[in-house]
Design a protein around this motif. Structure first.
Motif, PDB file in Angstrom:
ATOM      1  N   LYS A   1       4.212  -2.968 -10.072  1.00 19.82           N
ATOM      2  CA  LYS A   1       4.095  -4.270 -10.716  1.00 19.82           C
ATOM      3  C   LYS A   1       4.333  -5.339  -9.659  1.00 19.82           C
ATOM      4  N   THR A   2       3.390  -6.254  -9.527  1.00 18.35           N
ATOM      5  CA  THR A   2       3.483  -7.305  -8.525  1.00 18.35           C
ATOM      6  C   THR A   2       2.720  -8.528  -9.018  1.00 18.35           C
TER       7      THR A   2
ATOM      8  N   SER B   1       0.832  -1.208   0.000  1.00 18.55           N
ATOM      9  CA  SER B   1       0.000   0.000   0.000  1.00 18.55           C
ATOM     10  C   SER B   1       0.863   1.254   0.000  1.00 18.55           C
ATOM     11  N   ILE B   2       1.904   1.254   0.814  1.00 22.42           N
ATOM     12  CA  ILE B   2       2.807   2.409   0.869  1.00 22.42           C
ATOM     13  C   ILE B   2       3.484   2.619  -0.477  1.00 22.42           C
ATOM     14  N   SER B   3       3.920   1.522  -1.107  1.00 19.80           N
ATOM     15  CA  SER B   3       4.569   1.638  -2.416  1.00 19.80           C
ATOM     16  C   SER B   3       3.605   2.147  -3.472  1.00 19.80           C
ATOM     17  N   LEU B   4       2.363   1.665  -3.434  1.00 14.41           N
ATOM     18  CA  LEU B   4       1.377   2.119  -4.413  1.00 14.41           C
ATOM     19  C   LEU B   4       1.071   3.601  -4.231  1.00 14.41           C
ATOM     20  N   ILE B   5       0.968   4.047  -3.010  1.00 16.11           N
ATOM     21  CA  ILE B   5       0.710   5.463  -2.756  1.00 16.11           C
ATOM     22  C   ILE B   5       1.908   6.305  -3.197  1.00 16.11           C
ATOM     23  N   LYS B   6       3.100   5.818  -2.922  1.00 12.92           N
ATOM     24  CA  LYS B   6       4.310   6.571  -3.249  1.00 12.92           C
ATOM     25  C   LYS B   6       4.526   6.683  -4.757  1.00 12.92           C
ATOM     26  N   TYR B   7       4.392   5.563  -5.485  1.00  8.81           N
ATOM     27  CA  TYR B   7       4.695   5.551  -6.920  1.00  8.81           C
ATOM     28  C   TYR B   7       3.459   5.613  -7.806  1.00  8.81           C
TER      29      TYR B   7
ATOM     30  N   SER C   1       4.644  10.098   5.444  1.00  8.81           N
ATOM     31  CA  SER C   1       4.606  10.707   4.114  1.00  8.81           C
ATOM     32  C   SER C   1       3.525  10.067   3.238  1.00  8.81           C
ATOM     33  N   ALA C   2       3.364   8.751   3.339  1.00 10.11           N
ATOM     34  CA  ALA C   2       2.333   8.079   2.542  1.00 10.11           C
ATOM     35  C   ALA C   2       0.939   8.490   3.002  1.00 10.11           C
ATOM     36  N   THR C   3       0.751   8.631   4.309  1.00  8.89           N
ATOM     37  CA  THR C   3      -0.544   9.052   4.837  1.00  8.89           C
ATOM     38  C   THR C   3      -0.881  10.459   4.373  1.00  8.89           C
ATOM     39  N   LYS C   4       0.103  11.347   4.438  1.00 14.47           N
ATOM     40  CA  LYS C   4      -0.135  12.731   4.024  1.00 14.47           C
ATOM     41  C   LYS C   4      -0.478  12.798   2.537  1.00 14.47           C
TER      42      LYS C   4
ATOM     43  N   ILE D   1      -0.014  -5.163 -13.172  1.00 20.36           N
ATOM     44  CA  ILE D   1       0.300  -3.791 -12.812  1.00 20.36           C
ATOM     45  C   ILE D   1      -0.959  -3.201 -12.187  1.00 20.36           C
ATOM     46  N   ILE D   2      -0.824  -2.703 -10.972  1.00 22.16           N
ATOM     47  CA  ILE D   2      -1.950  -2.056 -10.293  1.00 22.16           C
ATOM     48  C   ILE D   2      -1.629  -0.578 -10.160  1.00 22.16           C
TER      49      ILE D   2
END
Length: 118
Positions: free
Chosen positions: A35-36, A25-31, A74-77, A112-113
């Motif tokens: 791809k997973t 979830s953090i990676s998806l929000i960040k980028y 940072s991801a929450t913000k 890819i999501i």
């Protein structure tokens, strides 16, 4: 048969699965696109859409609830201030999954999501 099975176990313990979904979830929000594996992405989709629905409220309590799940400032913000307001007019379906080629090593199905509108 899969009667009354609400989620995929992904071959992990409950704590490992929780940590995996939190990190994805953090990676998806960040980028905003990752791809997973296909089954990981399907589990992530339901997890992240619940977070976005909570974040759409936009008040401090929603901010606290999202931070309790993500545990990353940072991801929450970014989720509360940038991503969730984009979907204020939508009632669901914030992410999309696109299948890609199987992984070369073990032929595992990949996907890819990303957020809708990317």
């Amino acid at each position: 048969m899969r009667h009354s099975n609400d989620y995929r176990k992904l071959g992990r313990t409950s704590s490992h699965r929780k940590a995996l979904l939190k990190n994805l979830s953090i990676s998806l929000i960040k980028y905003e696109k990752i791809k997973t594996g296909l089954f990981k992405s399907k589990e992530l989709q339901s997890h992240i859409e619940k977070l976005i629905t909570q974040a759409k409220v936009g008040d401090s309590n929603a901010h606290r609830q999202v931070f309790a799940k993500l545990q990353d400032k940072s991801a929450t913000k970014k989720l509360v201030t940038e991503i969730a307001p984009r979907f204020s007019s939508r009632s669901g379906g914030y992410t999309s999954i696109h299948r890609v080629q199987n992984r070369k090593g073990d032929a595992s199905p990949m996907a890819i999501i990303g957020f809708v509108g990317q």
